[in-house]
Design an enzyme around this catalytic site. Structure first.
Site, short mmCIF file in Angstrom:
data_model
loop_
_atom_site.label_atom_id
_atom_site.label_comp_id
_atom_site.label_asym_id
_atom_site.label_seq_id
_atom_site.Cartn_x
_atom_site.Cartn_y
_atom_site.Cartn_z
N THR A 160 0.84 -1.01 -0.08
CA THR A 160 -0.31 -0.23 0.11
C THR A 160 1.17 1.39 0.33
O THR A 160 1.72 1.45 0.29
CB THR A 160 -0.82 0.23 1.38
OG1 THR A 160 -1.47 1.24 1.40
CG2 THR A 160 0.02 -0.30 2.80
N ASP A 161 -0.09 2.54 -0.35
CA ASP A 161 1.01 3.88 -0.53
C ASP A 161 1.16 3.89 1.18
O ASP A 161 1.87 5.25 1.33
CB ASP A 161 0.16 4.31 -1.01
CG ASP A 161 -0.86 4.85 -0.66
OD1 ASP A 161 -1.37 3.80 -0.33
OD2 ASP A 161 -2.07 6.28 -1.39
N GLU A 162 0.18 3.98 2.23
CA GLU A 162 -0.01 4.18 3.06
C GLU A 162 1.60 4.42 4.69
O GLU A 162 1.54 4.83 5.24
CB GLU A 162 -1.45 3.72 4.02
CG GLU A 162 -2.27 3.74 3.65
CD GLU A 162 -3.41 3.55 4.45
OE1 GLU A 162 -3.36 3.48 5.82
OE2 GLU A 162 -4.64 3.96 3.77
N LYS A 170 2.31 -3.19 6.44
CA LYS A 170 2.57 -3.50 6.03
C LYS A 170 3.46 -2.87 5.48
O LYS A 170 5.04 -3.46 4.90
CB LYS A 170 1.16 -2.84 5.10
CG LYS A 170 -0.41 -3.35 5.13
CD LYS A 170 -0.16 -4.28 4.32
CE LYS A 170 0.16 -4.24 2.53
NZ LYS A 170 -0.72 -6.11 2.28
N TYR A 199 -1.80 -0.69 10.82
CA TYR A 199 -1.89 -1.06 9.80
C TYR A 199 -0.28 -0.82 8.88
O TYR A 199 -0.29 -1.98 8.26
CB TYR A 199 -3.08 -0.02 8.97
CG TYR A 199 -2.84 -1.09 7.70
CD1 TYR A 199 -3.10 -2.04 6.88
CD2 TYR A 199 -2.97 0.34 6.22
CE1 TYR A 199 -3.29 -3.05 6.02
CE2 TYR A 199 -3.17 -0.06 5.50
CZ TYR A 199 -3.54 -2.15 5.07
OH TYR A 199 -3.43 -2.14 3.72
#
Ligand code: NAD
Ligand code: DAU
Length: 351
Positions: free
Chosen positions: A132-134, A161, A157
């Site tokens: 994810t870009d997060e 990741k 989260y």
């Protein structure tokens, strides 16, 4: 070329689109979908796959070492596309341990199984990790996440990741396991669990319930139609270079408030309501703890090197999405009639 491919998390939102694309597009591949069917996994996402000869569903948990090793030994996978994860930021704030377990431990279990089963010959093997870009953290008003942007995850989260991304790269560096990673922005489209902003809002608008907007609604996300993400995964799986990372994004930034205004406009039309009716449901609620301000992706590497770009404009994508939810009331009903009510109550009651 014949291949046995393991897709993890294939009963979830993005995974089900990836399974459908691969099963239909590559009849020469055998697609194995490994999914634990958590609250987010739903075999109703794949009813059209059940009679396909090149599709097999395997119910199981990616953290179960013996089970994961047994399926690698039995099916001799050539490739893994790893999507299984706990994926909702709000749940990671209330229950981080499940995220550590599934997203970090589960990824290592899969990496080990691949390493051990492929150890005699890594040629033509690939472990593709979907991220994810997060992991890059939060942007200010300007700038974009590039593949070279330093990791700076801000929620349990995204930290889980980020940790799994590091482990995937470590297996590439240490054991020479062939890997690729992609980091994508927010997806929207059919079959998304209605805990996420867009399907939750569609459901509430339809039922004349308040639309909860965190804080002032000025956080910004870059939205990509889920089928475009599945196409990017197809391109990266087949053409991506060993050890590389590719960012995937929609070139489509919206503040949450503008996005919900747009959604209300589309739904007023579809439901035959007077213009501006659904906007009245917007309710500002307590902000998410540690809420990332802005995500924006620079996907130029993927476009230049592998030739992918998004196919849909947001206006078209959001209409398709709304149509799908309005035409699939039973799918929504089967979810919201279960534990979802309890989840909603605990997440939104005191906001
Ligand atoms: P989702 O929550 O809809 O689906 C996750 C799936 O994984 C479910 O089917 C669930 O049953 C399965 N799963 C969870 N724990 C498992 C376990 N221990 N063993 C086996 N299966 C398990 O998630 P999604 O939104 O489809 O996201 C899929 C992947 O894409 C995730 O890795 C997520 O981090 C990543 N991602 C999502 C987005 C997005 O906008 N949704 C954007 C970028 C990246
Ligand atoms: O950027 C990719 C990520 O996008 C994925 O890695 C995650 O798995 C996925 O869940 C998504 O994370 P977000 O936190 O951005 O998505 P969500 O739909 O939960 O929220 C989108 C924005 O809307 C965010 O700024 C929080 C806000 N929001 C969300 C909900 C559920 C609200 O204002 N109200 C809500 O009720």
């Amino acid at each position: 070329m014949k291949k046995n491919i393991l897709i993890t998390g294939g009963a979830g939102f993005i995974g089900s689109h990836v399974v459908r694309l691969f099963v239909n597009k590559y009849p020469q591949y055998n697609i194995f979908n490994l999914d634990a069917l958590t609250y987010a996994g739903n075999l109703e996402n794949l009813t059209d796959m059940s009679d396909k000869e090149n599709y097999t569903f395997l119910k199981g948990d990616i953290t179960n070492i013996d089970f994961v090793n047994s399926i690698f030994a039995k099916f001799n996978f050539d490739g893994v596309i790893h999507l299984a994860a706990e994926s909702h930021v709000d749940r990671s704030i209330t229950n981080p341990m499940e995220f550590i377990n599934t997203n970090i431990v589960g990824t290592v279990v899969l990496l080990n199984a691949a390493k051990e089963n492929w150890k005699n010959d890594f040629s033509n093997k690939l472990f593709y990790h979907i991220s994810t870009d997060e992991v890059y953290g939060s942007l200010g008003e300007t700038g974009f996440f590039k593949e070279t942007t330093n990791y700076d995850p801000q929620s349990p989260y995204s930290a889980s990741k980020a940790s799994s991304d590091h482990l995937v790269r470590a297996y590439n560096n240490t054991y020479k396991l062939p890997i690729v990673i992609s980091n994508c922005s927010n997806n929207y489209g059919s079959h998304q669990f209605p805990e996420k902003l867009i399907p939750l809002s569609i459901n509430n608008i339809k039922n004349n319930k308040p639309i909860p907007i965190y804080g002032k609604g000025d956080n910004i996300r870059d939205w990509l139609f889920v089928e475009d993400h599945a196409n990017a995964i197809d391109v990266i799986f087949h053409k991506g270079k060993n050890g590389e990372t590719y960012n995937i994004g929609g070139i489509n930034e919206w503040t949450n408030l503008d996005l919900i205004h747009k959604l209300c406009e589309v739904m007023d039309k579809k439901l035959g309501r007077e213009p501006e009716t659904s906007k009245k449901l917007i309710t500002f609620v307590t902000d998410r703890a540690g809420h990332d301000k802005r995500y924006a992706i620079d996907a130029s590497k993927l476009t230049k090197e592998l030739g992918w770009k998004p196919s849909l404009q947001f206006e078209e994508g959001i209409e398709k999405t709304v149509d799908w939810y309005l035409n699939n009331e039973d799918w929504v009903k089967n979810i919201v009639s279960g534990d979802y009510a309890k989840y909603y109550e605990s997440m939104y009651k005191n906001r």
